[in-house]
Scaffold this active site. Structure first.
Site, PDB file in Angstrom:
ATOM      1  N   HIS A   1      -5.028  15.446  -2.489  1.00  0.00           N
ATOM      2  CA  HIS A   1      -5.370  16.782  -3.069  1.00  0.00           C
ATOM      3  C   HIS A   1      -6.356  16.575  -4.572  1.00  0.00           C
ATOM      4  O   HIS A   1      -6.657  17.590  -4.770  1.00  0.00           O
ATOM      5  CB  HIS A   1      -4.225  17.634  -3.045  1.00  0.00           C
ATOM      6  CG  HIS A   1      -3.287  17.312  -4.167  1.00  0.00           C
ATOM      7  ND1 HIS A   1      -2.425  18.352  -4.600  1.00  0.00           N
ATOM      8  CD2 HIS A   1      -3.373  16.315  -5.265  1.00  0.00           C
ATOM      9  CE1 HIS A   1      -1.790  17.695  -5.727  1.00  0.00           C
ATOM     10  NE2 HIS A   1      -2.178  16.640  -6.231  1.00  0.00           N
TER      11      HIS A   1
ATOM     12  N   ASP B   1      -1.987   1.489  -9.181  1.00  0.00           N
ATOM     13  CA  ASP B   1      -2.551   2.538  -9.768  1.00  0.00           C
ATOM     14  C   ASP B   1      -3.541   1.975 -10.843  1.00  0.00           C
ATOM     15  O   ASP B   1      -3.786   0.818 -10.999  1.00  0.00           O
ATOM     16  CB  ASP B   1      -1.365   3.319 -10.558  1.00  0.00           C
ATOM     17  CG  ASP B   1      -1.835   5.004 -10.714  1.00  0.00           C
ATOM     18  OD1 ASP B   1      -2.988   5.437 -11.122  1.00  0.00           O
ATOM     19  OD2 ASP B   1      -0.846   5.609 -10.445  1.00  0.00           O
TER      20      ASP B   1
END
EC number: 2.1.1.128
Length: 346
Positions: A253, A215
């Protein structure tokens, strides 16, 4: 004098309900902040209004008339019950999700989504029809990613909500999708893994898989140390660590189609022959009568407002995989808002 027909009353009532649609969200948030569900749960037996008022973790004495009116609304929302004879309150079945401290608690999602800053972009819904600026940036002056990096309290609130949703999803994954993770996978990278909630559950369910969280630096800096889990910071648009499987839960998304294709190409570069991308994301089906059908459309607007991303139909997912050069993919519905998509590059 003209009378309003029953049909007109129903139509007006529908509009009134939608005008005050925010009320249910904010009454729900109030119930969480007042710890009403915990108070009733911990008492074991149903409680009168006075008993409930005396046990709430707020400054005493409580204005019982105002509490009564809040409880009346919550009973109408079918979150709590009141006995017609004793006038005592108890939990209705959905209220269990308002209890803190168990894996399916939805408290953190309720607090985050109804935070005033995270609600602010919704007031700019129509603004996004022109120009390239997302509603989040119009409302708060920064992109969501920059905003999170410079607002640690909001970042923690957001991460807690993501972890809340991830716990719901990983519970379904562990129970319904074991073959997805047990099919020749020895290493797995959770791209956009946040605080590690998903990969921790995967590692627990499949201890032979060597798991890594990947991340952004500020996310990795705030993520806890987890036994047997490696943490790597970086940018998924530039490179992704190699593994047998790449796991992405609610990542694609966030991005538009071109950005998703770029991410998928980085995934393809990181995967060996026989490797796959495991995507947990919403699949919209406009013909569906599933209880989650409407929330999936709500999430699509949420992505449009906050990140410029979108939720996608099966056809739209296929278009992405084809454009990124993937050979095949498979969609599996699970008992969560999201579905599981296995995408094979070779």
């Amino acid at each position: 004098m003209e009378t309003v027909s029953k049909i007109d009353q129903q139509n007006q009532a529908k509009i009134w309900k939608q005008i005050y649609g925010f009320a249910e969200s904010l009454v729900l948030k109030c119930a969480v902040q007042l710890e009403i569900a915990e108070t009733l749960h911990n008492n074991v037996k149903p409680m009168s209004l006075s008993e409930l008022a005396s046990k709430l973790p707020v400054a005493q004495p409580v204005n019982e008339d105002r509490l009564f009116r809040i409880m009346r609304y919550l009973v109408h929302m079918e979150l709590f019950k009141i006995d017609a004879t004793t006038q005592k309150y108890s939990l209705a079945p959905p209220a269990k999700y308002l209890l803190r401290g168990w894996e399916k608690s939805m408290v953190d999602s309720i607090l985050c989504i109804n935070d005033k800053d995270f609600l602010a972009p919704w007031h700019h819904l129509g603004d996004g029809l022109t120009g390239n600026c997302d509603a989040f940036e119009k409302a708060l002056g920064k992109s969501i990613w920059v905003y999170m990096s410079v607002n640690p309290e909001k970042n923690q609130l957001f991460n807690a909500a993501m972890a809340c949703d991830t716990r719901l999803v990983t519970s379904a994954l562990a129970n319904e999708c074991k073959s997805i993770f047990s099919d020749g996978i020895s290493t797995l990278v959770d791209v956009g893994g946040g605080t590690g909630t998903a990969v921790k559950a995967i590692s627990k369910a499949f201890p032979d898989i060597k798991c890594t969280i990947y991340d952004l630096p500020h996310v990795i800096a705030d993520s806890p140390e987890i036994p047997n889990i490696t943490k790597i910071s970086g940018d998924m648009f530039k490179s992704i660590p190699s593994a047998d499987a790449i796991f992405m839960k609610c990542i694609l998304h966030d991005w538009n189609d071109d950005e998703c294709i770029q991410i998928l190409k980085r995934c393809k570069e990181a995967l060996p022959k026989g490797g796959k991308v495991i995507i947990v994301d919403v699949v919209i089906d406009m013909d569906s009568t599933h209880p989650y059908a409407k929330i999936r459309l709500t999430l699509d607007l949420d992505m449009m407002l906050n990140t410029g991303g979108k939720e996608r139909t099966k056809e739209e997912w296929k278009t992405l995989f084809d454009a990124a050069g993937f050979a095949s993919h498979k969609v599996t519905q699970i008992s969560a808002v999201q579905s599981v998509i296995e995408a094979y590059p070779y």
